[in-house]
Scaffold this active site. Structure first.
Site, PDB file in Angstrom:
ATOM      1  N   HIS A  39       0.841  -1.217   0.000  1.00  0.00           N
ATOM      2  CA  HIS A  39       0.000   0.000   0.000  1.00  0.00           C
ATOM      3  C   HIS A  39       0.869   1.257   0.000  1.00  0.00           C
ATOM      4  CE1 HIS A  39      -3.949  -1.918   0.211  1.00  0.00           C
ATOM      5  NE2 HIS A  39      -3.355  -2.841   0.957  1.00  0.00           N
ATOM      6  N   ASP A  41       2.589   1.932  -3.186  1.00  0.00           N
ATOM      7  CA  ASP A  41       2.781   2.346  -4.598  1.00  0.00           C
ATOM      8  C   ASP A  41       1.917   3.548  -4.962  1.00  0.00           C
ATOM      9  OD1 ASP A  41       0.420   0.806  -4.747  1.00  0.00           O
ATOM     10  OD2 ASP A  41       1.046  -0.358  -6.511  1.00  0.00           O
ATOM     11  N   GLY A 128      -4.581 -12.827  -5.214  1.00  0.00           N
ATOM     12  CA  GLY A 128      -3.698 -11.709  -4.878  1.00  0.00           C
ATOM     13  C   GLY A 128      -2.301 -11.883  -5.451  1.00  0.00           C
ATOM     14  N   SER A 130      -1.776 -11.346  -8.692  1.00  0.00           N
ATOM     15  CA  SER A 130      -1.793 -10.466  -9.862  1.00  0.00           C
ATOM     16  C   SER A 130      -1.874 -11.176 -11.202  1.00  0.00           C
ATOM     17  CB  SER A 130      -0.583  -9.533  -9.841  1.00  0.00           C
ATOM     18  OG  SER A 130      -0.811  -8.529 -10.788  1.00  0.00           O
ATOM     19  N   SER A 131      -2.853 -12.077 -11.301  1.00  0.00           N
ATOM     20  CA  SER A 131      -3.116 -12.689 -12.610  1.00  0.00           C
ATOM     21  C   SER A 131      -3.585 -11.616 -13.587  1.00  0.00           C
ATOM     22  CB  SER A 131      -4.151 -13.802 -12.482  1.00  0.00           C
ATOM     23  OG  SER A 131      -5.318 -13.308 -11.878  1.00  0.00           O
ATOM     24  N   SER A 132      -4.274 -10.598 -13.094  1.00  0.00           N
ATOM     25  CA  SER A 132      -4.785  -9.563 -14.006  1.00  0.00           C
ATOM     26  C   SER A 132      -3.648  -8.698 -14.548  1.00  0.00           C
ATOM     27  CB  SER A 132      -5.853  -8.716 -13.327  1.00  0.00           C
ATOM     28  OG  SER A 132      -5.403  -8.294 -12.075  1.00  0.00           O
ATOM     29  N   GLU A 164      -6.128  -0.832 -16.594  1.00  0.00           N
ATOM     30  CA  GLU A 164      -6.865  -1.358 -15.438  1.00  0.00           C
ATOM     31  C   GLU A 164      -7.664  -0.238 -14.748  1.00  0.00           C
ATOM     32  OE1 GLU A 164      -5.369  -4.611 -13.593  1.00  0.00           O
ATOM     33  OE2 GLU A 164      -6.724  -4.501 -11.876  1.00  0.00           O
ATOM     34  N   ASP A 176       2.069  -4.012  -9.761  1.00  0.00           N
ATOM     35  CA  ASP A 176       1.853  -5.338 -10.345  1.00  0.00           C
ATOM     36  C   ASP A 176       2.312  -5.389 -11.802  1.00  0.00           C
ATOM     37  OD1 ASP A 176       0.666  -5.538  -7.908  1.00  0.00           O
ATOM     38  OD2 ASP A 176      -1.391  -5.712  -8.653  1.00  0.00           O
ATOM     39  N   TYR A 226     -10.055  -1.032  -0.531  1.00  0.00           N
ATOM     40  CA  TYR A 226      -8.844  -0.519  -1.191  1.00  0.00           C
ATOM     41  C   TYR A 226      -9.049   0.950  -1.561  1.00  0.00           C
ATOM     42  CZ  TYR A 226      -4.884  -0.479  -4.498  1.00  0.00           C
ATOM     43  OH  TYR A 226      -3.712  -0.200  -5.153  1.00  0.00           O
TER      44      TYR A 226
HETATM   45  C1  GLA Z   1      -2.894  -4.390  -5.155  1.00  0.00           C
HETATM   46  C2  GLA Z   1      -2.661  -3.291  -6.191  1.00  0.00           C
HETATM   47  C3  GLA Z   1      -1.215  -2.774  -6.123  1.00  0.00           C
HETATM   48  C4  GLA Z   1      -0.843  -2.393  -4.687  1.00  0.00           C
HETATM   49  C5  GLA Z   1      -1.198  -3.510  -3.714  1.00  0.00           C
HETATM   50  C6  GLA Z   1      -0.983  -3.108  -2.276  1.00  0.00           C
HETATM   51  O1  GLA Z   1      -2.120  -5.507  -5.479  1.00  0.00           O
HETATM   52  O2  GLA Z   1      -2.929  -3.795  -7.488  1.00  0.00           O
HETATM   53  O3  GLA Z   1      -1.065  -1.688  -7.008  1.00  0.00           O
HETATM   54  O4  GLA Z   1      -1.441  -1.183  -4.333  1.00  0.00           O
HETATM   55  O5  GLA Z   1      -2.549  -3.915  -3.862  1.00  0.00           O
HETATM   56  O6  GLA Z   1       0.364  -2.924  -2.017  1.00  0.00           O
END
Ligand code: GLA
Length: 401
Positions: A39, A41, A128, A130-132, A164, A176, A226
């Site tokens: 959290h 970025d 979580g 990050s497949s997307s 995105e 990601d 988020y």
């Molecule tokens: C998700 C978001 C990222 C980042 C994380 C938390 O993965 O896609 O950009 O903010 O949460 O660190």
């Protein structure tokens, strides 16, 4: 898990079956796990992720249509769109990531020609990892290759993030997409999310493995929570501007600033800001620890990150806490923390090679005993970011395309 070569072969066969011609190019883009810097970025801060050995593969060839046809092997579904009018597909939601990438390419002034794509991935969905982000980056690599587009790695990451944010409608940061595009084998990537400067920090030489443990908890609240965290961070900045007029993001705040002005913030906002400011500091210390070979310190910082996400940022949950605590008890585990947005998803643990077996025996068992679910556990290695695996240089369209 089938190995990469086998997966490419299966995908190529499927491509021929669906489109009647062999693919002209095949690319891969990996998922990621963030070691520390959570959290941060979207606060212009620092992150330290690795790309992992789970990835999205796309085989593609140009077509004569002014349309893009997408076939997903995972879902066994087709979704096609016209290049003249790119809209979201409400049924095949997986297709919105490549759609968004083409939409953004056009918006940035690139000309994209018609193409046929076949997609296959082995990154667990909604975990979580990050497949997307990986699907976006793989799509961008395909369209870059087929259309010979000039785009640097950081530019591609930004374009995918914009896809995105603007097309898919998820307000994520840059991490990601950045790591999926620019990851380096056997290294973690230290990224300054404000300047997009980055540096690969070596991990090899350390006898450790990265163990990702999926809580299997559905991350129901993740989007709304988020967005709320992002707003709270913005509120902290706007309130503190009265005292510190030059700040534009929480990145600009130091620990002494926070000590001095923190009590001017409402308690919840203060906790959020404190997490971000201390987390940025932990990333800088972790990078140094990794360079110094001080894994004990690195692990301690990971554990502190978990506690901060749990107590100050309030994005952990019982499942993540139980998983991290189970790992903390094992000798040879340097550190363990929740990774990604939170509210479910995975923990990441840095584990000495000789402790991996004990970890795999004890952590899932303890999690099962306390939560009632057997978690999925992956032992990961840091891999390269996106790559073109096959690209046939030929100006001609294949017969039948
Ligand atoms: C998700 C978001 C990222 C980042 C994380 C938390 O993965 O896609 O950009 O903010 O949460 O660190």
């Amino acid at each position: 898990m089938a190995d990469l070569e086998e997966r490419i072969e299966t995908l190529t066969h499927k491509f021929v079956e669906v489109y009647g011609v062999p693919p002209r190019t095949t690319v891969r883009a990996p998922g990621r796990v963030n070691l520390i810097g959570e959290h941060t970025d979207y606060n212009d801060g620092y992150v330290l992720p690795i790309a992992i050995d789970r990835e999205v593969l796309i085989a593609a060839s140009p077509s004569r249509e002014s349309a893009v046809c997408l076939y997903s092997m995972n879902f066994d579904r087709v979704s096609a769109f016209s290049l003249g009018n790119i809209a979201r597909d409400r049924v095949n939601t997986w297709s919105n990531y490549p759609r968004g990438v083409v939409y953004m390419l056009q918006k940035r002034g690139f000309t994209v020609k018609g193409a046929n794509l076949a997609i296959q991935g082995d990154i667990p969905l909604a975990a979580g990892l990050s497949s997307s982000g990986a699907l976006e980056v793989a799509s961008a690599m395909v369209f870059q290759t087929l259309n010979k587009l000039e785009m640097s790695g950081p530019e591609m990451a930004q374009l995918c993030q914009a896809a995105e944010n603007e097309f898919v409608g998820v307000n994520c940061g840059i991490m990601d997409q950045f790591i999926s595009r620019l990851g380096v084998k056997n290294h973690a990537l230290f990224v300054d999310c404000r300047t997009l400067e980055y540096e690969a920090v070596a991990i090899h030489g350390h006898d450790v493995r990265f163990i990702v443990a999926d809580t299997l908890k559905k991350r129901g609240l993740v989007d709304s929570e988020y967005n709320m965290r992002r707003e709270q961070c913005e509120e902290a900045v706007s309130l503190l501007k009265t005292y510190l007029p030059n700040i534009t993001a929480l990145r600009d705040l130091t620990i002494p600033d926070l000590k001095r002005y923190g009590d001017r913030l409402p308690p919840t906002i203060r906790r959020r800001a404190k997490h971000v400011v201390t987390e940025n500091d932990r990333v800088l210390k972790s990078v140094k620890a990794l360079r110094d070979g001080d894994l004990d310190l690195f692990g301690k910082l990971m554990n502190q990150s978990h506690e901060s996400l749990r107590d100050l940022y309030e994005v952990s949950c019982r499942e993540l806490d139980v998983m991290a605590e189970a790992a903390w008890r094992i000798p040879g585990v340097y550190g363990s923390r929740m990774t990604g947005a939170g509210f479910g998803g995975c923990t990441v643990s840095v584990v000495a090679n000789e402790a991996v077996e004990e970890f795999l025996e004890r952590v899932p068992a303890e999690y099962k005993a306390r939560i009632g679910v057997t978690p999925t556990v992956y032992v990961c290695t840091p891999e390269n970011g996106a790559e073109v695996l096959l690209s046939e240089e030929s100006g001609e369209l294949d017969e039948g395309a």
